[in-house]
Design a protein around this motif. Structure first.
Motif, PDB file in Angstrom:
ATOM      1  N   PRO A 337      16.379 105.217  91.621  1.00  0.00           N
ATOM      2  CA  PRO A 337      15.694 105.027  92.906  1.00  0.00           C
ATOM      3  C   PRO A 337      15.732 103.588  93.400  1.00  0.00           C
ATOM      4  O   PRO A 337      15.767 103.347  94.602  1.00  0.00           O
ATOM      5  CB  PRO A 337      14.261 105.487  92.612  1.00  0.00           C
ATOM      6  CG  PRO A 337      14.099 105.362  91.139  1.00  0.00           C
ATOM      7  CD  PRO A 337      15.443 105.641  90.558  1.00  0.00           C
ATOM      8  N   LEU A 338      15.732 102.617  92.467  1.00  0.00           N
ATOM      9  CA  LEU A 338      15.783 101.220  92.888  1.00  0.00           C
ATOM     10  C   LEU A 338      17.122 100.901  93.535  1.00  0.00           C
ATOM     11  O   LEU A 338      17.177 100.245  94.587  1.00  0.00           O
ATOM     12  CB  LEU A 338      15.537 100.314  91.678  1.00  0.00           C
ATOM     13  CG  LEU A 338      15.570  98.807  91.944  1.00  0.00           C
ATOM     14  CD1 LEU A 338      14.528  98.417  92.981  1.00  0.00           C
ATOM     15  CD2 LEU A 338      15.359  98.026  90.669  1.00  0.00           C
ATOM     16  N   ASN A 339      18.215 101.356  92.933  1.00  0.00           N
ATOM     17  CA  ASN A 339      19.537 101.126  93.516  1.00  0.00           C
ATOM     18  C   ASN A 339      19.659 101.802  94.879  1.00  0.00           C
ATOM     19  O   ASN A 339      20.239 101.241  95.817  1.00  0.00           O
ATOM     20  CB  ASN A 339      20.625 101.637  92.571  1.00  0.00           C
ATOM     21  CG  ASN A 339      20.815 100.725  91.378  1.00  0.00           C
ATOM     22  OD1 ASN A 339      20.405  99.573  91.402  1.00  0.00           O
ATOM     23  ND2 ASN A 339      21.437 101.234  90.340  1.00  0.00           N
ATOM     24  N   GLN A 340      19.125 103.021  94.993  1.00  0.00           N
ATOM     25  CA  GLN A 340      19.194 103.716  96.274  1.00  0.00           C
ATOM     26  C   GLN A 340      18.400 102.981  97.344  1.00  0.00           C
ATOM     27  O   GLN A 340      18.868 102.837  98.483  1.00  0.00           O
ATOM     28  CB  GLN A 340      18.670 105.147  96.112  1.00  0.00           C
ATOM     29  CG  GLN A 340      19.565 106.056  95.284  1.00  0.00           C
ATOM     30  CD  GLN A 340      18.977 107.431  95.072  1.00  0.00           C
ATOM     31  OE1 GLN A 340      17.789 107.662  95.316  1.00  0.00           O
ATOM     32  NE2 GLN A 340      19.788 108.365  94.598  1.00  0.00           N
ATOM     33  N   ALA A 341      17.201 102.499  96.992  1.00  0.00           N
ATOM     34  CA  ALA A 341      16.384 101.775  97.962  1.00  0.00           C
ATOM     35  C   ALA A 341      17.053 100.474  98.395  1.00  0.00           C
ATOM     36  O   ALA A 341      17.055 100.126  99.586  1.00  0.00           O
ATOM     37  CB  ALA A 341      15.003 101.489  97.373  1.00  0.00           C
ATOM     38  N   LEU A 342      17.660  99.753  97.446  1.00  0.00           N
ATOM     39  CA  LEU A 342      18.351  98.515  97.797  1.00  0.00           C
ATOM     40  C   LEU A 342      19.567  98.782  98.678  1.00  0.00           C
ATOM     41  O   LEU A 342      19.853  98.024  99.610  1.00  0.00           O
ATOM     42  CB  LEU A 342      18.765  97.781  96.525  1.00  0.00           C
ATOM     43  CG  LEU A 342      17.660  97.015  95.798  1.00  0.00           C
ATOM     44  CD1 LEU A 342      18.134  96.553  94.440  1.00  0.00           C
ATOM     45  CD2 LEU A 342      17.193  95.828  96.619  1.00  0.00           C
TER      46      LEU A 342
END
Length: 642
Positions: A337-342
């Motif tokens: 989720p962090l990679n997707q949000a970034l």
């Protein structure tokens, strides 16, 4: 900063289980599991199987519970087998989830469910384990079947066969003629053991006087290095583990000493050996060594903790495996989720950063609308409507051609000249509103991006499963993970409801690394989560403390030197302390891989948290900048995580 999260995961590299470990495992299990019935077969992954047994006599061993589970891993990088109790099996299933069923798993269920385990046996010189079962056919006849595990690294295989006919009814890896000319394995074919060398004897024959032994000893005397000793043994004998030979060579000072130790190892019975794990390079190797060797002082075996049995050794390997699998699983839950949000933020910012082109478009429409109104007032336009969407007007004022050509590209023939100018003015208003909105959004998105990059830095510093506990709240508040806190609904009228969290935030959040600077004995606090950063820059920061952080624009941890109530309160710190603490701030930042990192530091009274912003977002003044190499906590400090 690269939006993708990459961190060094803890890896476990193990050798294939050797023949000695398999033999000891079979002997230790034989008396305990004989007569056990297979109750359940769970295929966790394509490579991992969990066989559950009912033990008719659990009193045979106090270490074994009534229900036992046999875990079989066929992964070529680290194949192994071990017994698990109910708690371990539940933990394993929690990591892998519901699992899957392949054709091999279906065949195993058909033949082994309800089957009685008669015993275990090994193969001389090979890491092969045979589990002998007795099952019932559809007609009610007893039929012996064998589950054979060939735990040989990349050649690992699992074969289910009918014992009487040696007919294969299921297997993990098919071996065709193109893959091996000496042995083929396929369903319906006959099983054969892996071929053994015919030109050299087994290592166990080393202690027998023979011409081959004399030839080996003469060849060994011509060698000088441990690597040559190992190669010479492998050239003259088979059934010897290379990691074991390396371990014996590390204990030897000469070729003669190596030969003597090798003879001792062969003569030593299995009951007088203990199982250990040795580190060879970047790999962990497990083997059986004579107990006498472990009792003698030796640099090669210093600090080695022996295991009581092969079963205990394999259980320890299993726990390493399960910890690694769990770490990878949780790490992916945080990373994805962090990679997707970034990535989404990067795309949005790329869109919003086109403000200049929007401003140019608005200026272009403004110019066209002004010219239309001017030409209308001069009655210089022909007709009441434009003839086309694009119109070029030349020499409007000066017949000599000094006036530039006027080009209108967005005219609408269905509208009058005045209506076209009004439409252009409306477009200008819309574009200017867009520019104002984009400017405000860019500021918000950049603040959010910096916050997510700070989370990225904290995630890169994760080393154990416990580290995820204090990061979870950051992910939940950022909307990257579902909330795990207890919630309740409070009615606010007939139609509206509000979610109110019952759990209160702790006074001091977890994830604060507490160190002690040995130069001044001052406490140094390092924030390893956003909540910890917010606490360090807020309630915990006193005006006399010193605050450190990576330079402007670099995400990272807040580092605070606790000076209040000490002789250093509000005073300059020694250069050694500044270097140590600045190195920590550089290490726990997004620039930890750089040779030099800018770090700013100032007194706590010059640091202010930004209202209505993310935890740890501050403004500061009166700061001093230094460039320093990142350095983790060293011998200059001792500490623990709060």
């Amino acid at each position: 900063m690269n939006p993708s999260v990459t961190a060094t995961l803890p890896t476990i590299t193990l050798q294939a289980v050797d023949e000695t470990v398999i033999k000891a495992f079979a002997l230790a299990s034989e008396a305990i599991v004989r007569g056990a019935k297979c109750q359940k077969i769970n295929q966790l992954t394509a490579y991992d199987f969990l066989l559950s047994f009912w033990m008719p006599n659990p009193q045979q061993c106090s270490l074994l519970a009534e229900h036992q589970h046999l875990f079989i891993s066929l992964r070529k990088e680290a194949p192994f087998i071990c017994w698990l109790n109910n708690g371990d099996a539940q933990q394993l299933q929690a990591v892998h989830g519901k699992g899957r069923t392949t054709p091999l798993g279906a065949v195993m269920k058909k033949y082994l469910l309800g089957a009685k385990l008669e015993g275990l046996s090994g193969t001389v010189g090979e890491p092969i384990l045979h589990l002998n079962f007795t099952t019932m056919t559809d007609l009610g006849f007893r039929m012996p079947v064998t589950l054979t595990l060939e735990l040989m690294g990349r050649f690992t295989n699992l074969i289910l066969l009918e014992t009487a006919t040696q007919k294969i009814v299921g297997l993990f890896n098919v071996v065709t003629e193109t893959m091996s000319r000496l042995r083929q394995l396929r369903v319906g074919g006959l099983y054969a053991l892996p071929p053994t060398p015919t030109h050299k004897p087994l290592l166990e024959t080393l202690v027998q006087a023979s011409p081959h032994q004399e030839a080996f000893r003469e060849a060994l005397q011509k060698t000088n290095t441990p690597a040559q000793w190992v190669t010479t043994v492998q050239a003259h004998f088979w059934g010897c583990s290379k990691p074991l030979l390396k371990a014996i060579a590390s204990l030897s000072s000469s070729a003669e000493a190596f030969f003597a130790l090798l003879e001792d190892w062969v003569r030593c019975p299995l009951a007088e050996k203990q199982f250990v794990v040795l580190q060879q390079g970047n790999q962990s190797r497990f083997m059986a060594l004579p107990t006498v060797w472990l009792q003698q002082p030796s640099s090669a075996l210093e600090g080695v903790q022996p295991y009581l049995s092969a079963t205990q050794l394999l259980k320890a390997v299993y726990f390493q495996h399960i910890q690694q699998q769990r770490f990878v699983q949780v790490y992916k839950q945080f990373t994805k989720p962090l990679n997707q949000a970034l990535e989404q933020l990067t795309q949005q910012l790329a869109t919003y950063h086109n403000i200049a082109s929007i401003q140019a478009q608005a200026q272009h429409y403004q110019t066209q609308a002004d010219w239309l109104m001017t030409l209308l007032s001069m009655e210089a336009l022909v007709g009441t409507h434009p003839q086309s969407a694009k119109l070029n007007l030349e020499n409007v004022f000066d017949p000599d051609g000094e006036t530039p050509v006027l080009t209108f590209e967005a005219l609408q023939p269905a509208k009058t000249w005045k209506q076209n100018s009004q439409w252009l003015y409306k477009q200008v208003q819309k574009l200017n509103s867009r520019v104002t909105y984009f400017a405000s959004q860019v500021a918000q998105l950049e603040a959010k991006q910096h916050h997510l990059q700070t989370l990225q830095v904290h995630l890169q510093g994760v080393e154990t499963l416990a580290d995820f506990d204090y990061l979870r709240l950051d992910w939940e508040l950022a909307g990257l993970l579902p909330s795990s806190q207890h919630q309740t609904k409070v009615a606010l009228g007939k139609k509206k409801q509000k979610i109110q969290k019952i759990a209160k935030k702790p006074e001091k959040p977890a994830g604060i690394l507490t160190l002690a600077d040995l130069h001044t004995t001052l406490e140094v606090w390092v924030g390893k989560s956003s909540q910890a950063n917010g606490y360090l820059a807020g309630k915990a920061l006193r005006s006399e403390d010193w605050w450190f952080h990576a330079g402007e624009g670099i995400a990272g941890s807040h580092v605070v030197v606790r000076c209040a109530g000490t002789p250093y309160a509000g005073k300059a710190l020694p250069n050694e302390t500044i270097g140590f603490v600045a190195g920590l701030a550089a290490y726990y930042s997004g620039a930890r891989e750089s040779a030099k990192v800018p770090v700013v530091y100032t007194l706590g009274k010059f640091v202010r948290a930004i209202p209505h912003s993310y935890p740890g977002h501050v403004s500061h003044s009166q700061e001093t900048s230094v460039f320093i190499a990142p350095a983790k906590e060293t011998a200059f400090s001792v500490g623990k995580e709060a």
